[in-house]
Each structure stands twice: as C-alpha cells, then as structure tokens.
Scaffold this motif. Structure first.
Motif, mmCIF file in Angstrom:
data_model
loop_
_atom_site.group_PDB
_atom_site.id
_atom_site.type_symbol
_atom_site.label_atom_id
_atom_site.label_comp_id
_atom_site.label_asym_id
_atom_site.label_seq_id
_atom_site.Cartn_x
_atom_site.Cartn_y
_atom_site.Cartn_z
ATOM 1 N N LEU A 154 10.469 2.193 -13.067
ATOM 2 C CA LEU A 154 11.118 1.385 -12.028
ATOM 3 C C LEU A 154 10.155 0.339 -11.466
ATOM 4 C CD1 LEU A 154 13.471 0.765 -10.089
ATOM 5 C CD2 LEU A 154 12.564 2.577 -8.582
ATOM 6 N N ALA A 155 8.906 0.729 -11.236
ATOM 7 C CA ALA A 155 7.919 -0.209 -10.695
ATOM 8 C C ALA A 155 7.652 -1.347 -11.676
ATOM 9 C CB ALA A 155 6.628 0.532 -10.366
ATOM 10 N N ASN A 156 7.542 -1.031 -12.943
ATOM 11 C CA ASN A 156 7.331 -2.080 -13.953
ATOM 12 C C ASN A 156 8.531 -3.018 -14.035
ATOM 13 O OD1 ASN A 156 4.705 -1.593 -15.027
ATOM 14 N ND2 ASN A 156 5.462 0.208 -16.093
ATOM 15 N N TYR A 157 9.730 -2.452 -13.919
ATOM 16 C CA TYR A 157 10.951 -3.266 -13.932
ATOM 17 C C TYR A 157 10.958 -4.208 -12.724
ATOM 18 C CZ TYR A 157 15.967 -4.350 -13.636
ATOM 19 O OH TYR A 157 17.182 -4.981 -13.546
ATOM 20 N N THR A 158 10.598 -3.688 -11.564
ATOM 21 C CA THR A 158 10.547 -4.489 -10.344
ATOM 22 C C THR A 158 9.550 -5.641 -10.492
ATOM 23 O OG1 THR A 158 11.133 -2.546 -9.005
ATOM 24 C CG2 THR A 158 10.100 -4.400 -7.852
ATOM 25 N N MET A 183 6.384 5.914 -5.409
ATOM 26 C CA MET A 183 6.576 4.476 -5.274
ATOM 27 C C MET A 183 5.605 3.874 -4.254
ATOM 28 S SD MET A 183 8.071 1.970 -6.630
ATOM 29 C CE MET A 183 9.453 2.622 -7.543
ATOM 30 N N LYS A 184 5.273 4.623 -3.214
ATOM 31 C CA LYS A 184 4.291 4.143 -2.240
ATOM 32 C C LYS A 184 2.926 3.933 -2.899
ATOM 33 C CE LYS A 184 6.091 5.977 2.133
ATOM 34 N NZ LYS A 184 5.872 6.969 3.215
ATOM 35 N N GLU A 185 2.610 4.768 -3.862
ATOM 36 C CA GLU A 185 1.337 4.640 -4.568
ATOM 37 C C GLU A 185 1.369 3.484 -5.561
ATOM 38 O OE1 GLU A 185 0.943 8.458 -6.331
ATOM 39 O OE2 GLU A 185 0.385 9.464 -4.463
ATOM 40 N N LEU A 186 2.536 3.251 -6.176
ATOM 41 C CA LEU A 186 2.634 2.241 -7.229
ATOM 42 C C LEU A 186 2.838 0.822 -6.694
ATOM 43 C CD1 LEU A 186 4.950 4.299 -9.592
ATOM 44 C CD2 LEU A 186 2.616 3.574 -10.138
ATOM 45 N N ALA A 187 3.544 0.681 -5.573
ATOM 46 C CA ALA A 187 3.897 -0.647 -5.069
ATOM 47 C C ALA A 187 2.694 -1.569 -4.881
ATOM 48 C CB ALA A 187 4.694 -0.524 -3.770
ATOM 49 N N PRO A 188 1.615 -1.134 -4.213
ATOM 50 C CA PRO A 188 0.468 -2.035 -4.037
ATOM 51 C C PRO A 188 -0.158 -2.466 -5.369
ATOM 52 C CG PRO A 188 0.315 -0.155 -2.543
ATOM 53 C CD PRO A 188 1.403 0.150 -3.523
ATOM 54 N N GLU A 189 -0.179 -1.537 -6.327
ATOM 55 C CA GLU A 189 -0.748 -1.849 -7.632
ATOM 56 C C GLU A 189 0.083 -2.894 -8.367
ATOM 57 O OE1 GLU A 189 -1.009 1.713 -9.907
ATOM 58 O OE2 GLU A 189 -1.883 2.890 -8.280
ATOM 59 N N MET A 190 1.403 -2.871 -8.137
ATOM 60 C CA MET A 190 2.319 -3.737 -8.863
ATOM 61 C C MET A 190 2.635 -5.042 -8.135
ATOM 62 S SD MET A 190 3.041 -2.184 -11.711
ATOM 63 C CE MET A 190 3.181 -0.591 -12.510
ATOM 64 N N GLY A 191 2.157 -5.189 -6.912
ATOM 65 C CA GLY A 191 2.322 -6.452 -6.205
ATOM 66 C C GLY A 191 3.642 -6.638 -5.481
ATOM 67 N N PHE A 192 4.301 -5.545 -5.092
ATOM 68 C CA PHE A 192 5.494 -5.668 -4.260
ATOM 69 C C PHE A 192 5.387 -4.684 -3.099
ATOM 70 C CE2 PHE A 192 6.566 -2.702 -7.704
ATOM 71 C CZ PHE A 192 7.055 -1.605 -7.014
ATOM 72 N N GLU A 193 6.289 -4.796 -2.117
ATOM 73 C CA GLU A 193 6.225 -3.931 -0.950
ATOM 74 C C GLU A 193 7.541 -3.183 -0.741
ATOM 75 O OE1 GLU A 193 6.099 -5.778 2.932
ATOM 76 O OE2 GLU A 193 6.795 -7.689 2.088
ATOM 77 N N ILE A 194 7.435 -2.020 -0.134
ATOM 78 C CA ILE A 194 8.605 -1.240 0.244
ATOM 79 C C ILE A 194 8.987 -1.657 1.652
ATOM 80 C CG2 ILE A 194 9.515 1.070 0.658
ATOM 81 C CD1 ILE A 194 7.399 2.108 -1.335
ATOM 82 N N VAL A 195 10.170 -2.257 1.802
ATOM 83 C CA VAL A 195 10.572 -2.800 3.104
ATOM 84 C C VAL A 195 11.528 -1.877 3.854
ATOM 85 C CG1 VAL A 195 10.180 -5.184 2.389
ATOM 86 C CG2 VAL A 195 12.443 -4.146 2.038
ATOM 87 N N ALA A 196 12.035 -0.852 3.187
ATOM 88 C CA ALA A 196 12.903 0.124 3.853
ATOM 89 C C ALA A 196 12.771 1.466 3.143
ATOM 90 C CB ALA A 196 14.358 -0.334 3.842
#
Length: 377
Positions: A154-158, A183-196
């Motif tokens: 999912l993170a790679n797709y995002t 996802m909290k661990e992966l988001a910073p590595e992938m360059g996006f943020e969790i907004v909700a």
C-alpha cells in the motif's frame, strides 16, 4: 454464551464442511486423518471463513491426502477470541485429532497462539497480524503474509501514484492496530503523511463521524482495513456521503458476502485492494496460474481470494503430512522445513524463527471489476 457445538458434517459437492475420501480407494483401505477446525461460522468474519472453507473443500475434492480419509471436526468461535480459545482447547484435547486449522481473524488467532505449545498439535492459521508468525510458536504456522507486508505494498502504491496525504480507517483489534502501526513507520520513509487516523469497534454500525473527520482532513487517498459487516457499512456510508477521494480497502472485501451487502459486485467496480496474487488467476502466470486453474476446476466456479487462501491451507497440509512420519511431531517438523512450496498465492517458506509463510512479494494492488480483482494496466 459461546456456541461450542461440535459439528461433524459430511461434505457433498455443495456443502462447506466435510468428511471426504481423498482418493478412489475403498473406505476400508483408508486410514482416517482427523483435522479439528476452529472457524468463524457466525459473526463478523463469517463471510471470509465460509469462502476459506470452500477452498479447503476444493482441495479435499481434488487432492486431499493420499490413502487417507479426511474427517473435519468443526467448532464455531462466533468471531470471538474467547470462543476461539475455548474451541481450540476442546479440539486440541481430542487425542484422535492429528492437526488443527484456525479459520478466524487475527485477534482470535493470537488468543489461540498463547495455547498452541501447551497442546502440541500442528496448527495452520488464518490472520495477517505480524505477531502471529513472529516470534514463531513451534506449533503454529500462518499462511497469509503479515500486516506489514500488505502495508508495504500500500505504501509503495501511495508513493508511486504521487499521493502525499493518506487517511487510515482501522479496527481497534490487533489486526487494525498492526496496520496503522506499520503505516506510521512506512509513511516517513515513503515521503507521505498520515492526515487522519480513525478507528471502529466490532459493535459500531455508524461511521459518519469518522468519515466526516476524514473528509475534513482532505486526504489524497483513503485506506480502510474494515472487514465483514464493518466493511459493508463503511463502503455504503462512504458512497452515501458522496466522497470521491481515491479509496483502497483490504482484501477481505473480495467476498460474496461483501458484494451482496453493498448491492452487487458491480457496485464495487473501481475499488482498489492490496491482495495476494492468486486472486488475479491466469494473468499472473507460472505456478500461480497452474494452481489457480486446478482450484477453479475443483471448486466448480471462479475462485475469490479466500477460496485461494483455503486451497493454500490444504496444499500446506498435504506437504506437511506427505513429508513426515505421520506423527504430530513429524508433521510439525515437516511444516517448519517447507521452503518455497508452490501455492496459489505464492511460495510458502517457514524457518524456526519465522512462521509467517508468504511475504509482500505475493501481493499486488488490484482494481475490482465485477467482483474480480484485475491488475491495472
């Protein structure tokens, strides 16, 4: 009160649970092989469990165990960790049972895991929570990839689609919390943020507040890990609110019960889901295509994801039993020695440290078209 009524049911061509002959030999020439099954026949996981049992039936119909008569003894856990623990204790205490399946959600598998080594019966389970397979319990073997594997895809797709803001909707159970943690661990590595980060419980029936909060956060993409009734209600309420944000839902939505609940498979057209390769059928090629065709023939219809999962449970059983001396210890040892076992959803490998089975390489993001996931062009 948990229903612990023991079911021993003959499986016909259309039944789900069964006592079947696995070859053309006369019954008198066959040794009985008894498998205890803890299955969520009722409750929120009933749809996936039913489909998984259909897949197991297809394996018994088409392959089974050479020279053995397979007998399934099934207990309903009512999609409850307490029910799962009680059912497992009852089945595992039966000296005649050679092996156990747990066709239940992650929270129930984790409840069973704490008991597995006490009874020392080879146990093959559903559930995606990372903690099911790692650290490995010597007697418990998971089939599907871990939650983190699905979140990696999912993170790679995002990232690959340029989305920068993701909203998460997850259960408060072990599975849901494992998804958001990964996802909290992966988001910073992938360059996006969790907004909700919105959650739900199994008892909830209205998600308007969570969806309103998600809309206010203005995400580029929404992920829902809901399953069973919760997935149906979430999707219907998402549509009722007129949200048009790109939506991805977990693979548990690829079930007949989900499609029936939302008004038909066509209602989900365009919905994206990270799902294992077996669901894509012949388009994947290789061993997946071959085993998918075998499953489809034995099932008598187009398989869905949880059918492929159930068939893989059977293939793992077949390899473990045929590669052993037939004792519970021997089957356990043979399972732990499996390396790159061909299965519908991708190769299965176990090590003494990791009993997960499959990994993120067995997953792709698919788009639903008339109830079937297809690989995007």
């Amino acid at each position: 009160m948990i229903n612990r009524r023991l079911l021993t049911i003959a499986l016909g061509a259309s039944a789900v649970l069964a006592t079947l002959l696995s070859s053309g030999q006369p019954a008198s020439a066959q040794e009985e092989f008894k498998i205890g099954v803890v299955a969520s026949l009722t409750g929120g996981f009933a749809g996936p469990a039913k489909d998984s049992m259909d897949g197991i039936q297809a394996w018994i119909d088409g392959r089974g165990l050479e020279g053995k008569k397979i007998v399934l003894e099934v207990l309903d856990d009512e999609t409850s960790p307490v029910g799962a623990s009680n059912a497992f204790r009852r089945l595992a205490s039966d000296e005649d049972i050679d092996m156990i399946y747990a066709i239940v959600p992650s929270s129930s598998v984790l409840a069973i895991k704490s008991l597995a080594s006490e009874f020392k019966k080879p146990l093959v389970t559903a559930g995606a929570a990372d903690a099911i397979g790692i650290p490995a319990d010597p007697w418990l073997f998971k089939v599907a990839p871990a939650v983190r594997d699905f979140m990696i895809v999912l993170a790679n797709y995002t990232k690959d689609n340029g989305y920068k803001r993701i909203a998460m909707f997850n259960g408060t159970d072990a599975f849901g919390q494992a998804e958001i943690k990964a996802m909290k661990e992966l988001a910073p590595e992938m360059g996006f943020e969790i907004v909700a980060e919105e959650t739900y419980t199994a008892e909830d029936t209205n998600y308007n507040a969570q969806l309103t909060n998600i809309r206010a956060a203005d995400p580029d993409i929404i992920y829902s890990g809901a399953f069973g009734r919760a997935a149906i209600l979430f999707y219907k309420q998402f549509k009722q609110l007129g949200l048009d944000t790109h939506l991805v839902m977990g693979q548990s939505v690829v079930t007949a019960s989900f499609f029936e609940g939302i008004g038909g498979a066509a209602e989900a057209n365009g919905l994206m889901t990270p799902i294992q390769l077996g669901s894509f059928g012949p388009s994947v090629g290789g061993e997946t295509a071959r085993l998918y065709a075998e499953l489809e023939k034995n099932l008598g219809r187009q398989p869905n994801y949880f059918n492929t999962f159930g068939y893989d449970v059977g293939l793992i059983t077949e390899a473990g039993v045929s590669g052993s001396d037939g004792t519970t210890q021997g089957i356990r040892d043979a399972l732990e020695a499996l390396k790159e076992l061909p299965a519908v959803n991708g190769p299965v490998t176990y090590t003494p440290e990791d009993h997960t089975g499959q990994n993120h390489e067995s997953i792709a993001i698919g788009r639903l078209e008339d109830g079937k996931p297809v690989l995007p062009q």
